[in-house]
Write an enzyme that holds these catalytic residues in place. Structure first.
Site, PDB file in Angstrom:
ATOM      1  N   ASP A  31      21.298   1.723  39.923  1.00  0.00           N
ATOM      2  CA  ASP A  31      20.881   2.959  40.111  1.00  0.00           C
ATOM      3  C   ASP A  31      20.587   3.356  41.483  1.00  0.00           C
ATOM      4  OD1 ASP A  31      19.627   5.423  39.294  1.00  0.00           O
ATOM      5  OD2 ASP A  31      17.783   4.912  38.658  1.00  0.00           O
ATOM      6  N   ASN A  79      24.934  10.983  30.699  1.00  0.00           N
ATOM      7  CA  ASN A  79      25.348  11.292  32.153  1.00  0.00           C
ATOM      8  C   ASN A  79      26.397  12.417  32.050  1.00  0.00           C
ATOM      9  OD1 ASN A  79      25.508   7.767  33.631  1.00  0.00           O
ATOM     10  ND2 ASN A  79      23.896   9.469  33.604  1.00  0.00           N
TER      11      ASN A  79
END
Ligand code: FPP
Length: 257
Positions: A31, A79
């Site tokens: 991340d 996503n």
């Protein structure tokens, strides 16, 4: 014979940790790519681009430490909500990363596997992932699970659907369903449970990653953006993991009687 990964550029070497305190399976949430790029006035995709070297170095560090398996969260079932530009970039980039890194990973003895859903995922990505799985299937040094179009809930729901179908077809009795049987319906049923769940960028969430497999994982959150990660980040996380007291629901009375 597999070759050793390249040395860390600063000459850093893996800390010595007794084997029983080295995690077998590390789940990595890579991340912070977008923030890393935006902090530099760059578009988000430049952060993903910079994250490639971090992933490779973490795999090198995992091999140096004797970690059996690394699962990397590359693209989640959620996503797809990102801009078309970013989604298209990540799809093409995934193929490019595999093209660029297959030879190196294969030389290191890394077995590449893919976990994730087929629907919606670009055919070019599926094709390349499956080619990499085939090309590396006999490697045993370390397994790298690329989690692409992966979601923990989706994986569990898909497993439940396949299991229900087997019951309907008379292949399985509902009374024989237990955790062990259920696990066989997951994407990669033979992988060990996650021991260490590592997330970068300071966020402290599961984000739907390996929910079933992480039931007893130790969580380690590092305050570093993914493109700034290298194998020393993994090693620090493992050092923290090694200090944890894993009880799996058990307990020991420590007062003397
Ligand atoms: C998360 O950062 C990162 C991603 C969604 C993609 C990362 C993928 C790779 C580095 C390699 C992919 C390679 C293969 C072979 C599939 P973010 O965008 O959520 O960052 P932010 O939280 O700062 O916005």
């Amino acid at each position: 014979m597999p070759v050793k990964p390249y040395a860390h550029p600063n000459g850093a070497v893996a800390p010595t940790i007794p084997t029983q305190f080295v995690p077998r399976h590390v789940a990595v949430v890579m991340d912070g790519n977008g923030r890393w790029a935006n902090q530099r006035g760059l578009p988000r995709n430049e952060g993903h681009r910079a994250g490639e070297a971090a992933l490779l170095d973490v795999v090198a560090g995992a091999i140096e430490m004797g970690i059996d398996c690394v699962s990397a969260y590359a693209f989640s079932t959620e996503n797809w909500k990102r801009s078309i530009d970013e989604v298209s970039f990540i799809m093409k980039f995934s193929v490019d990363v595999l093209d660029r890194q297959l030879e190196t990973l294969n030389n290191w003895g890394v077995r590449i596997r893919w976990a994730g859903r087929r629907p919606k995922l670009w055919k070019s990505v599926i094709k390349r992932l499956e080619e990499c799985e085939e090309a590396t299937k006999n490697n045993t040094v370390c397994t790298l699970v690329m989690c692409v179009n992966y979601g923990g809930r989706a994986e569990i729901a898909d497993a439940a659907a396949a299991l229900a179908q087997d019951v309907a077809d008379g292949k399985l009795k509902s009374t024989s369903i237990n955790e062990k049987v259920f696990q066989k319906y997951l994407d990669e049923p033979d992988l060990p449970d996650v021991d260490l769940f590592l997330r970068t960028s300071g966020e402290q969430r599961f984000s739907n990653f390996l929910l079933w497999q992480s039931a007893y994982a130790e969580m380690v959150f590092m305050n570093v953006l993914w493109p700034d990660v290298d194998r020393t980040t993994l090693w620090k996380a493992v050092e923290e993991y090694a200090l944890r007291d894993r009880r799996y629901g058990g307990a020991v009375d420590k007062i003397s009687k």
